[in-house]
Structures are given as C-alpha cells and as structure tokens.
Motif scaffolding. Structure first.
Motif, PDB file in Angstrom:
ATOM      1  N   ASP A  44       8.346   1.585   2.156  1.00 19.73           N
ATOM      2  CA  ASP A  44       7.400   0.860   1.304  1.00 19.73           C
ATOM      3  C   ASP A  44       6.483  -0.056   2.107  1.00 19.73           C
ATOM      4  OD1 ASP A  44       8.535   1.982  -0.982  1.00 19.73           O
ATOM      5  OD2 ASP A  44      10.007   0.358  -1.184  1.00 19.73           O
ATOM      6  N   VAL A  46       3.693  -1.192   4.124  1.00 22.80           N
ATOM      7  CA  VAL A  46       2.371  -0.742   4.569  1.00 22.80           C
ATOM      8  C   VAL A  46       1.606  -1.848   5.288  1.00 22.80           C
ATOM      9  CG1 VAL A  46       2.145   1.037   2.800  1.00 22.80           C
ATOM     10  CG2 VAL A  46       1.373  -1.295   2.305  1.00 22.80           C
ATOM     11  N   ARG A  66       5.062   4.181   7.598  1.00 28.40           N
ATOM     12  CA  ARG A  66       3.829   4.177   6.808  1.00 28.40           C
ATOM     13  C   ARG A  66       3.021   2.888   6.965  1.00 28.40           C
ATOM     14  NH1 ARG A  66       5.561   7.101   1.070  1.00 28.40           N
ATOM     15  NH2 ARG A  66       6.378   9.019   2.016  1.00 28.40           N
ATOM     16  N   LEU A  67       3.352   2.132   7.974  1.00 24.31           N
ATOM     17  CA  LEU A  67       2.639   0.878   8.230  1.00 24.31           C
ATOM     18  C   LEU A  67       1.163   1.150   8.525  1.00 24.31           C
ATOM     19  CD1 LEU A  67       2.994  -2.200   8.624  1.00 24.31           C
ATOM     20  CD2 LEU A  67       3.394  -1.735  11.048  1.00 24.31           C
ATOM     21  N   ARG A  68       0.277   0.478   7.798  1.00 26.82           N
ATOM     22  CA  ARG A  68      -1.166   0.697   7.964  1.00 26.82           C
ATOM     23  C   ARG A  68      -1.904  -0.542   8.454  1.00 26.82           C
ATOM     24  NH1 ARG A  68      -4.022   3.259   2.967  1.00 26.82           N
ATOM     25  NH2 ARG A  68      -5.637   3.394   4.575  1.00 26.82           N
ATOM     26  N   TYR A  88       0.284   5.797  11.387  1.00 27.46           N
ATOM     27  CA  TYR A  88      -0.566   5.592  10.216  1.00 27.46           C
ATOM     28  C   TYR A  88      -1.414   4.321  10.301  1.00 27.46           C
ATOM     29  CZ  TYR A  88       1.725   9.373   7.627  1.00 27.46           C
ATOM     30  OH  TYR A  88       2.177  10.601   7.214  1.00 27.46           O
TER      31      TYR A  88
END
Length: 290
Positions: A44, A46, A66-68, A88
């Motif tokens: 979770d 991000v 999913r780190l943005r 990501y």
C-alpha cells in the motif's frame, strides 16, 4: 470522507531531534511515517516522507515495491544504497544532503520524472549525467549548488545528454539551448539537421543553366564525325578531338540534382504564430552534376 493524497501524507509538526544531530534512526523514521499515513501493508505504500529527520543512513526500501514518491531531502545522507528495487519511483527528492557520488545507485529508476539533487557535494559531471541517461521520462532535474555546476559547459552538457529534461535547475530548457548543445557536442549531426538534402534525376541536356544565375557558361558542343552516329558499332571514324568523345559519352548519363535548405533561416510554427506572418518560400540551393 475524502481520500488522503499520498503525496501530502507527512507530518507537519516539528520532528524530534531534527537539526540537533540526534535524529531518529532510519528504521524508526519509516515506522513513524507508516503509522501517520495509516498504511496496512507494504504494497500500500506509495509515498514516504523522510525529510528533515537528521538521518545519516536509511535501511533498504525494497519491501515497498510500489513506492512512487520519496522525500529524503534535508538529511545527512552520504550513500544511496537503499533504492535497489524501487522501480516505480516517479519523484525523488535527495536535495540538501551530503552526497558525493551517485554512480550505480539510480540508473535502474527508469520511471523517474522529477529528481532533486541540488545542494549536495557531487563533483563529477560526466559520471553524474551517465547515471541518469537511462531515465527517458525525466523532465525536471535540479543539480545546482553542487561542485559540478562550475564546469564551463555544465548546462549545455546536461541538456545534450539528457534530452528529455525540460526544466533544469528551475529554468525551462529553450530550443536555442538545445541547438547550441547539439552544435557543441555533435556538430556533424547539427549540420545534417540544418541541411536537408535529396537527390533526383533531372531531364536536362548538358550545358543548360542550373538554377537562377548559376552555372550559366554553355558547354562546348562536341564536333561529331560527319555522317556518323555515336554508339554505332560499325563506326570506326575517330573524333577530331578526343574530348568530344568524352562529352558525347557524358551526355548519355543521368544528371543528378543536389538541393539543400538552411533550416536556421526557416521560422518555426510558433514564431510564425507570434509574428502573425505568412510562411515565406524556402530559399533552396541547387547544384547539378553528372
């Protein structure tokens, strides 16, 4: 209830120990941020806001696949060893740290669009730019207030080797700067782009004029042997002048036409709109040869 924007998911209050040399450890800073944002699992996550924590090191962030968005600015980071699998990432803020070299640490982050590296200790311009070459989506880059900016051609070097960058050190990259960079680092390609050339056959007899005011001197007409036809295998009569045979033979060859345009003198569509002018005919230089 409005959904929390992950880009604004950070503490607005003072950080204990920030600026005093007794900041949180990297692990505790991450745990604190996860709690603030209310993340339930690693997938979770991000966004992480780890700025202004007095951090000297950060543990691996590989679990946050999913780190943005990542803020690590205004710390005391000297090495980047914690971004191994964060493919990501689209925004990375590393400004105001103690980085001296980023070789091998960022080149795999091909999705980056925004990268802040200003106010560090980066010294090698070529090594720094080489690390960023694979970032084809990179649009905003800050490198100012690093020793490397004192290279005499620093800005043009970055513009040429990182063509996707549109905003460099808070200044828009102009078309004129791109042209200057191309002329400086690849003059041969610049010449090709400025001169579009194309060849074609021209049904023109030898000795005619080529373009307005060019090659107006008439070629001397060859004197063929009386009553004979050039190319006839039965013709054994020699030409009075050997040059006549060469000229007659040349007349049977195709005439090539070479044209080029100086694109520096052609207004862009944006310039035509601003000046509200009709498009003028191109000035074309044409040379013919056999």
């Amino acid at each position: 209830m409005a959904k929390l924007n992950p880009k604004h998911c950070h503490s607005s209050g003072p950080t204990p120990g920030a600026g005093t040399g007794e900041g949180l450890s990297g692990t505790k800073a991450i745990e604190k941020q996860l709690k603030i944002c209310g993340y339930k699992s690693n997938v979770d996550v991000v966004a992480l806001y780890l700025a202004r924590q007095g951090l000297r090191s950060i543990p691996s962030l590989s679990q946050f696949r999913r780190l943005r968005y990542l803020w690590i600015n205004n710390n005391k980071i000297q090495e980047l060893t914690f971004l191994i699998k964060n493919y990501y990432l689209t925004e990375l803020y590393l400004n105001n740290n103690e980085l001296t070299d980023i070789s091998g640490a960022l080149k795999h982050l091909c999705s980056l669009q925004i990268l802040f590296l200003h106010n560090n200790e980066l010294k090698k311009l070529d090594k720094t730019v080489k690390e960023l070459k694979g970032m084809i989506s990179l649009q905003t880059l800050n490198l100012f207030h690093n020793p490397l900016e004192y290279d005499p051609d620093y800005r043009l070097y970055v513009i040429y080797f990182l063509p996707s960058v549109q905003l460099l050190d808070r200044k828009l990259v102009t078309q004129k700067e791109r042209e200057s960079a191309l002329n400086l680092y690849n003059p041969k390609r610049a010449w090709v782009m400025q001169s579009v050339a194309f060849g074609k056959r021209a049904d023109t007899s030898l000795g005619t004029t080529v373009g307005p005011g060019r090659c107006t001197q008439q070629a001397r007409r060859p004197i063929m042997p009386s009553g004979q036809e050039f190319g006839n295998n039965t013709n054994r009569v020699p030409f009075e002048d050997p040059e006549d045979a060469v000229l007659v033979r040349a007349m049977t060859r195709s005439l090539m036409e070479f044209s080029s345009v100086d694109w520096n003198k052609v207004a862009t569509s944006q310039e035509r709109r601003l000046e509200n002018k009709a498009e003028e005919p191109l000035e074309k230089l044409t040379v013919q040869f056999r």
